[in-house]
Scaffold this motif. Sequence first.
Motif, PDB file in Angstrom:
ATOM      1  N   GLY A 192     -11.664  -6.171   5.165  1.00 11.71           N
ATOM      2  CA  GLY A 192     -12.324  -5.670   3.789  1.00 11.71           C
ATOM      3  C   GLY A 192     -11.240  -5.642   2.762  1.00 11.71           C
ATOM      4  N   PHE A 193      -9.939  -5.424   3.226  1.00  8.75           N
ATOM      5  CA  PHE A 193      -8.584  -5.328   2.344  1.00  8.75           C
ATOM      6  C   PHE A 193      -8.825  -6.724   1.542  1.00  8.75           C
ATOM      7  N   PHE A 194      -8.714  -7.799   2.448  1.00  7.33           N
ATOM      8  CA  PHE A 194      -8.607  -9.137   2.051  1.00  7.33           C
ATOM      9  C   PHE A 194      -9.894  -9.539   1.315  1.00  7.33           C
ATOM     10  N   ALA A 195     -11.053  -8.940   1.536  1.00  5.03           N
ATOM     11  CA  ALA A 195     -12.330  -9.487   0.956  1.00  5.03           C
ATOM     12  C   ALA A 195     -12.141  -8.904  -0.584  1.00  5.03           C
ATOM     13  N   LEU A 196     -11.792  -7.611  -0.624  1.00  6.16           N
ATOM     14  CA  LEU A 196     -11.653  -6.971  -1.889  1.00  6.16           C
ATOM     15  C   LEU A 196     -10.679  -7.554  -2.829  1.00  6.16           C
ATOM     16  N   CYS A 197      -9.648  -8.046  -2.381  1.00  5.61           N
ATOM     17  CA  CYS A 197      -8.467  -8.748  -2.993  1.00  5.61           C
ATOM     18  C   CYS A 197      -9.036  -9.755  -3.707  1.00  5.61           C
ATOM     19  N   LYS A 198      -9.822 -10.794  -2.750  1.00  6.23           N
ATOM     20  CA  LYS A 198     -10.265 -12.136  -3.154  1.00  6.23           C
ATOM     21  C   LYS A 198     -11.367 -11.962  -4.536  1.00  6.23           C
ATOM     22  N   ALA A 200       0.826 -11.689 -13.257  1.00  3.77           N
ATOM     23  CA  ALA A 200       2.167 -10.989 -12.761  1.00  3.77           C
ATOM     24  C   ALA A 200       2.256  -9.540 -12.803  1.00  3.77           C
ATOM     25  N   LEU A 201       1.255  -8.737 -13.674  1.00  5.89           N
ATOM     26  CA  LEU A 201       0.912  -7.646 -13.592  1.00  5.89           C
ATOM     27  C   LEU A 201       0.553  -7.025 -12.246  1.00  5.89           C
ATOM     28  N   VAL A 202      -0.518  -7.751 -11.595  1.00 10.71           N
ATOM     29  CA  VAL A 202      -0.921  -7.608 -10.289  1.00 10.71           C
ATOM     30  C   VAL A 202       0.214  -7.746  -9.371  1.00 10.71           C
ATOM     31  N   PHE A 203       1.110  -8.678  -9.363  1.00 11.54           N
ATOM     32  CA  PHE A 203       2.112  -8.864  -8.515  1.00 11.54           C
ATOM     33  C   PHE A 203       3.151  -7.590  -8.556  1.00 11.54           C
ATOM     34  N   ALA A 204       3.304  -7.055  -9.822  1.00 12.96           N
ATOM     35  CA  ALA A 204       4.315  -6.058 -10.053  1.00 12.96           C
ATOM     36  C   ALA A 204       3.819  -4.761  -9.548  1.00 12.96           C
ATOM     37  N   THR A 205       2.389  -4.397  -9.783  1.00  9.75           N
ATOM     38  CA  THR A 205       1.894  -2.920  -9.585  1.00  9.75           C
ATOM     39  C   THR A 205       0.806  -3.013  -8.601  1.00  9.75           C
ATOM     40  N   GLY A 206       0.678  -4.101  -7.764  1.00  9.69           N
ATOM     41  CA  GLY A 206      -0.576  -4.104  -6.734  1.00  9.69           C
ATOM     42  C   GLY A 206      -0.891  -2.946  -6.245  1.00  9.69           C
ATOM     43  N   PRO A 207      -0.380  -2.299  -5.308  1.00 11.05           N
ATOM     44  CA  PRO A 207      -0.706  -1.166  -4.508  1.00 11.05           C
ATOM     45  C   PRO A 207      -0.807   0.115  -5.277  1.00 11.05           C
ATOM     46  N   TRP A 208      -0.171   0.530  -6.480  1.00  9.43           N
ATOM     47  CA  TRP A 208      -0.513   1.471  -7.245  1.00  9.43           C
ATOM     48  C   TRP A 208      -1.917   1.262  -7.873  1.00  9.43           C
ATOM     49  N   LEU A 209      -2.156  -0.028  -8.533  1.00  6.26           N
ATOM     50  CA  LEU A 209      -3.378  -0.485  -9.176  1.00  6.26           C
ATOM     51  C   LEU A 209      -4.437  -0.472  -8.437  1.00  6.26           C
ATOM     52  N   PHE A 210      -4.356  -0.822  -7.037  1.00  9.34           N
ATOM     53  CA  PHE A 210      -5.496  -1.023  -6.125  1.00  9.34           C
ATOM     54  C   PHE A 210      -6.115   0.639  -5.613  1.00  9.34           C
ATOM     55  N   ALA A 211      -4.989   1.590  -5.426  1.00 11.84           N
ATOM     56  CA  ALA A 211      -5.110   3.002  -5.188  1.00 11.84           C
ATOM     57  C   ALA A 211      -5.834   3.610  -6.314  1.00 11.84           C
ATOM     58  N   THR A 212      -5.398   3.347  -7.418  1.00 13.48           N
ATOM     59  CA  THR A 212      -5.912   4.193  -8.706  1.00 13.48           C
ATOM     60  C   THR A 212      -7.233   3.629  -9.015  1.00 13.48           C
ATOM     61  N   PHE A 246      -9.728   1.669  -7.105  1.00 14.26           N
ATOM     62  CA  PHE A 246     -10.602   1.662  -5.965  1.00 14.26           C
ATOM     63  C   PHE A 246     -10.617   2.782  -5.027  1.00 14.26           C
ATOM     64  N   GLY A 247      -9.608   3.561  -5.016  1.00 14.75           N
ATOM     65  CA  GLY A 247      -9.535   4.812  -4.073  1.00 14.75           C
ATOM     66  C   GLY A 247      -8.114   4.463  -3.143  1.00 14.75           C
ATOM     67  N   GLU A 248      -7.613   5.780  -2.750  1.00 17.44           N
ATOM     68  CA  GLU A 248      -6.355   5.645  -1.853  1.00 17.44           C
ATOM     69  C   GLU A 248      -6.245   4.910  -0.616  1.00 17.44           C
ATOM     70  N   GLU A 249      -7.556   4.936  -0.184  1.00 15.10           N
ATOM     71  CA  GLU A 249      -7.758   4.053   1.018  1.00 15.10           C
ATOM     72  C   GLU A 249      -7.503   2.580   0.820  1.00 15.10           C
ATOM     73  N   TRP A 250      -7.693   2.004  -0.344  1.00 15.93           N
ATOM     74  CA  TRP A 250      -7.510   0.640  -0.808  1.00 15.93           C
ATOM     75  C   TRP A 250      -6.052   0.333  -1.003  1.00 15.93           C
ATOM     76  N   ARG A 251      -4.845   1.276  -0.750  1.00 16.19           N
ATOM     77  CA  ARG A 251      -3.554   0.830  -1.125  1.00 16.19           C
ATOM     78  C   ARG A 251      -3.274  -0.273  -0.337  1.00 16.19           C
ATOM     79  N   THR A 252      -3.548  -0.363   0.879  1.00 19.14           N
ATOM     80  CA  THR A 252      -3.052  -1.584   1.546  1.00 19.14           C
ATOM     81  C   THR A 252      -3.416  -2.830   0.950  1.00 19.14           C
ATOM     82  N   ALA A 253      -4.756  -3.068   0.182  1.00 21.30           N
ATOM     83  CA  ALA A 253      -5.488  -4.122  -0.358  1.00 21.30           C
ATOM     84  C   ALA A 253      -4.368  -4.503  -1.633  1.00 21.30           C
ATOM     85  N   GLY A 254      -3.927  -3.544  -2.022  1.00 21.01           N
ATOM     86  CA  GLY A 254      -3.102  -3.787  -3.202  1.00 21.01           C
ATOM     87  C   GLY A 254      -1.648  -4.328  -2.758  1.00 21.01           C
TER      88      GLY A 254
END
Length: 463
Positions: A286-292, A344-356, A358-366
């Motif tokens: 699910g994490f990978f699918a959301l990222c893609k 480049a923005l996603v590479f720099a802030t991925g975990p924070w961006l995805f948690a903000t 999509f929800g905290e449970e998606w931080r790993t997806a970031g």
Amino acid sequence: MPQSELANSGMNPRRDAPDTRSGRLRGQIQNTLRSSLLRNIATVVSGTAGAQALTLAFMPVITRIYGPENYGVLGVFMGLAMMLIPVAALCYPTSIVLPRRDSDALKLVKLSLLMATFVSSLLAIFLLVAGDWFAEALSVEAAVPFLMLLPAVTFAGAALETAQQWLFRKQLFRVTAKAAVAYSLLHNSIRSLAGLVSPTAAVLVVTTGFGPLLHSALLLLGIRKGPPLQVKPEVEQRQSPVRMRDLAGRYQDFPKFRAPQMLINTVSQNLPTLVLAAYFGPAAAGFFALCKQALTMPTHLVGKSVADVYYPKLARSIQHGEPIAGTVMKAVAGLAAVGLVPFALVFATGPWLFATVFGEEWRTAGEYARWLALAEYAVFASRPCTVAVPALGLQRLSLIFEICSTTLRVSALYFGAVVLGEQMDTVMAFSIASIIIYCALVLVVFIKARAWYANLSHADHAD
């Protein structure tokens, strides 16, 4: 002499020359802005942008409704579907823009739908007989309850591709743009409302899987409401009609080389979702699918829109014996510049961006997204080279290239999942392999495009 007469007489060339040059420059800029190519790109981009903006607006709602595990089941099912859809019609839809005559293109439309019906029927029979064995062999037991939906979803996806290619041929980009926006709004609304009633994997899979059918219906509605698609007699060149069987033979490179290449490519692209589900569970998938899904938005927003417009342009340039290497490389450089900041923005802030978002449970997806952003950037920039392959008739070479690249991807996934045994290492290995592959694709297409024109020029001089 009045000043106006002096200017018209040309007696002051030093003073008049800059004005003349600036006037020519303004004229060139205006002609460029009015060019049909840029208008077509702008139309497709605007429609795709609207559709992607709506999808992005719904994604935080959908991810919070369904959660990573349900999203992982969807990722496994859609991974299987996306492996099959591009080859369901044996890649004949891609050839629709190539014939000079509309009547031949219409026969290719019919041929594409016939092939899609045949392949989907074979798939249904196979799943009835060996569906459970198939799921167990791929370690995708989570998708077992939904396997019999695959034939219908596969046919709908092939029909959608066929309709889009016909509209691209007829330059009806406004129809595709409007349909894309309407589809995104309706499709995501249905998924969200259904999830509020029953937030289960079954609801998510069914509402998502039949998206291509809804999109196809909206395209057909747009065609019916638009101007009639007449076959112009002057385009037919007063030649005798060509049978569908002869057209199938004329474009046999598509089923012989491009279809296997597309199958191998889609398998290698969607294999990470299946591998992550098999080795690390549905949540990892699910994490990978959301990222893609999130990271391919820029690719679909600009890269695919530019490619859809450039493909018929490249085909016409090749028909007229014009050089295309420079055109392709300029498009690659332009897309590389456009995509640099967002990726480049996603590479720099991925975990924070995805948690903000999509929800905290998606931080790993970031964390996944940081590495996938690098791979998707390479895909984004290389889109013009991807569409140049069929236009240049490089089906055979593309198949060989795809076999080599898939071997590299599978090796990377094996190394990450089996040898290292870590989710993040698996994603990193896959991303690095993808970067190498698409950089090599740009180099190969550039070399082949230059060689094609050099050979053509040599043949013309010999004549």
